[in-house]
Design an enzyme around this catalytic site. Sequence first.
Site, mmCIF file in Angstrom:
data_model
loop_
_atom_site.group_PDB
_atom_site.id
_atom_site.type_symbol
_atom_site.label_atom_id
_atom_site.label_comp_id
_atom_site.label_asym_id
_atom_site.label_seq_id
_atom_site.Cartn_x
_atom_site.Cartn_y
_atom_site.Cartn_z
ATOM 1 C CB SER A 1 -0.885 0.017 1.246
ATOM 2 O OG SER A 1 -1.389 1.330 1.448
ATOM 3 C CG HIS B 1 -3.753 -2.146 -1.329
ATOM 4 N ND1 HIS B 1 -4.749 -3.102 -1.332
ATOM 5 C CD2 HIS B 1 -4.207 -1.151 -0.530
ATOM 6 C CE1 HIS B 1 -5.756 -2.708 -0.584
ATOM 7 N NE2 HIS B 1 -5.455 -1.520 -0.076
ATOM 8 C CG ASP C 1 -5.229 2.068 0.570
ATOM 9 O OD1 ASP C 1 -6.101 1.182 0.543
ATOM 10 O OD2 ASP C 1 -4.107 1.906 1.085
ATOM 11 C CG ASP D 1 -6.098 -2.935 3.490
ATOM 12 O OD1 ASP D 1 -4.969 -2.618 3.914
ATOM 13 O OD2 ASP D 1 -6.796 -2.202 2.758
ATOM 14 N N GLY D 2 -4.764 -3.786 6.693
ATOM 15 C CA GLY D 2 -4.704 -2.995 7.912
ATOM 16 C C GLY D 2 -3.841 -3.649 8.962
ATOM 17 N N GLY D 3 -2.669 -3.069 9.181
ATOM 18 C CA GLY D 3 -1.788 -3.600 10.215
ATOM 19 C C GLY D 3 -1.027 -4.840 9.819
ATOM 20 C CG MET E 1 -11.518 2.521 1.609
ATOM 21 S SD MET E 1 -9.969 2.704 2.508
ATOM 22 C CE MET E 1 -8.823 2.755 1.124
ATOM 23 C CG HIS F 1 -9.163 -0.761 -0.424
ATOM 24 N ND1 HIS F 1 -8.577 -0.716 0.820
ATOM 25 C CD2 HIS F 1 -10.503 -0.874 -0.195
ATOM 26 C CE1 HIS F 1 -9.511 -0.800 1.753
ATOM 27 N NE2 HIS F 1 -10.688 -0.875 1.159
ATOM 28 C CG MET G 1 -11.455 -3.058 5.506
ATOM 29 S SD MET G 1 -10.138 -2.147 4.669
ATOM 30 C CE MET G 1 -9.186 -1.363 5.896
ATOM 31 C CG MET H 1 -8.997 6.786 1.285
ATOM 32 S SD MET H 1 -8.264 7.064 2.901
ATOM 33 C CE MET H 1 -7.197 5.619 3.044
ATOM 34 N N GLY I 1 1.430 -1.551 4.342
ATOM 35 C CA GLY I 1 1.799 -0.181 4.003
ATOM 36 C C GLY I 1 2.942 0.292 4.868
ATOM 37 C CB SER I 2 2.988 1.819 8.240
ATOM 38 O OG SER I 2 2.199 0.815 8.844
ATOM 39 N N GLY J 1 -9.281 4.322 6.363
ATOM 40 C CA GLY J 1 -9.052 5.763 6.369
ATOM 41 C C GLY J 1 -7.597 6.159 6.524
ATOM 42 C CG PHE J 2 -6.274 7.807 8.865
ATOM 43 C CD1 PHE J 2 -5.767 9.004 8.346
ATOM 44 C CD2 PHE J 2 -7.593 7.775 9.283
ATOM 45 C CE1 PHE J 2 -6.558 10.136 8.272
ATOM 46 C CE2 PHE J 2 -8.397 8.903 9.214
ATOM 47 C CZ PHE J 2 -7.884 10.093 8.707
ATOM 48 N N GLY J 3 -3.307 4.778 7.300
ATOM 49 C CA GLY J 3 -2.298 3.748 7.475
ATOM 50 C C GLY J 3 -1.735 3.806 8.887
ATOM 51 N N GLY J 4 -0.955 2.798 9.227
ATOM 52 C CA GLY J 4 -0.223 2.826 10.484
ATOM 53 C C GLY J 4 -1.042 2.543 11.726
HETATM 54 C C1 DX5 Z 1 -6.562 1.825 5.305
HETATM 55 C C2 DX5 Z 1 -6.024 1.292 4.008
HETATM 56 C C3 DX5 Z 1 -4.898 0.316 4.161
HETATM 57 C C4 DX5 Z 1 -3.725 0.873 4.900
HETATM 58 C C5 DX5 Z 1 -2.621 -0.112 5.056
HETATM 59 O O1 DX5 Z 1 -7.739 2.525 5.062
HETATM 60 O O2 DX5 Z 1 -7.039 0.639 3.283
HETATM 61 O O3 DX5 Z 1 -4.514 -0.185 2.881
HETATM 62 O O4 DX5 Z 1 -3.226 1.989 4.290
HETATM 63 O O5 DX5 Z 1 -1.628 0.497 5.796
HETATM 64 P P1 DX5 Z 1 -0.958 -0.211 7.053
HETATM 65 O O6 DX5 Z 1 -0.329 -1.452 6.527
HETATM 66 O O7 DX5 Z 1 -0.018 0.796 7.552
HETATM 67 O O8 DX5 Z 1 -2.081 -0.525 8.028
HETATM 68 ZN ZN ZN Z 2 -6.441 -0.543 1.524
#
Ligand code: DX5
Ligand code: ZN
Length: 235
Positions: A15, A40, A42, A183-185, A75, A73, A145, A44, A205-206, A150-153
Amino acid sequence: MLPGRRPPRVLIAASILDSDLGRLADEIRRAEDAGVDRIHLDVMDGHFVPNLTFGWKTVEALRRVTRLPFDAHLMIAEPGRWTGQFLDAGCDSITFHVEVDPAQVRPALERIRDAGRSAGLSVKPGTPLEALDAYRELLDVVLVMTVEPGFGGQAFMTDVARAKLGAARGWLDPAGACEVQVDGGGRAETAQVIGAGGTDVIVAGSALYRAPDMPAEVARIRAIADTARDATLGS
Ligand code: DX5
Ligand code: ZN
């Protein structure tokens, strides 16, 4: 790439949300060089989620940077309005959220399928998998999810993963006609739980973009997830 077929090993999708957006092309090449399997994207809209990112014009421009598959993806509140643009921009799969206006869902999935790409639906942490029941025959991808979108990390929701990943694998054709993404973490510390759920694709992502050594991190996540997945599904 054949859509919706269970891959023999866990795939890693990078991501770009937490990459250096001022050097996006380089950041995508960096992930490719590190051995990721997909990118990937994202998207939004500030309505469906409390954040804004980029749209199909950016995806179209990035398409020239790499030959890796692009997983979009979305959103966004109106995925049906933009499906054509994201297809034309070169996305290999398009996943949007089952929580949007139900009138949008079936036509958009059919349009993605008709274009020969992979169609996916995502569920937020609080949405049960049963919400996907009505669309099962149209799905190539189910995206679970494990953070609020909404946010990474953000921190990985282990309870959600344990409750949904194995269930999604079982709910779908166990032979693998449809892939399960998480997806997420996604990171080395969470890869065991993810792999044990029989997950096919880990979005990270992060964990990748903040890693001191991205290739090593990709290999570490994949190895942990693969071992756990093989133990669950059989290698
Ligand atoms: C959150 C995104 C994810 C996210 C992944 O809304 O859909 O793709 O950015 O980032 P990490 O891996 O940092 O959770
Ligand atoms: Zn995503």
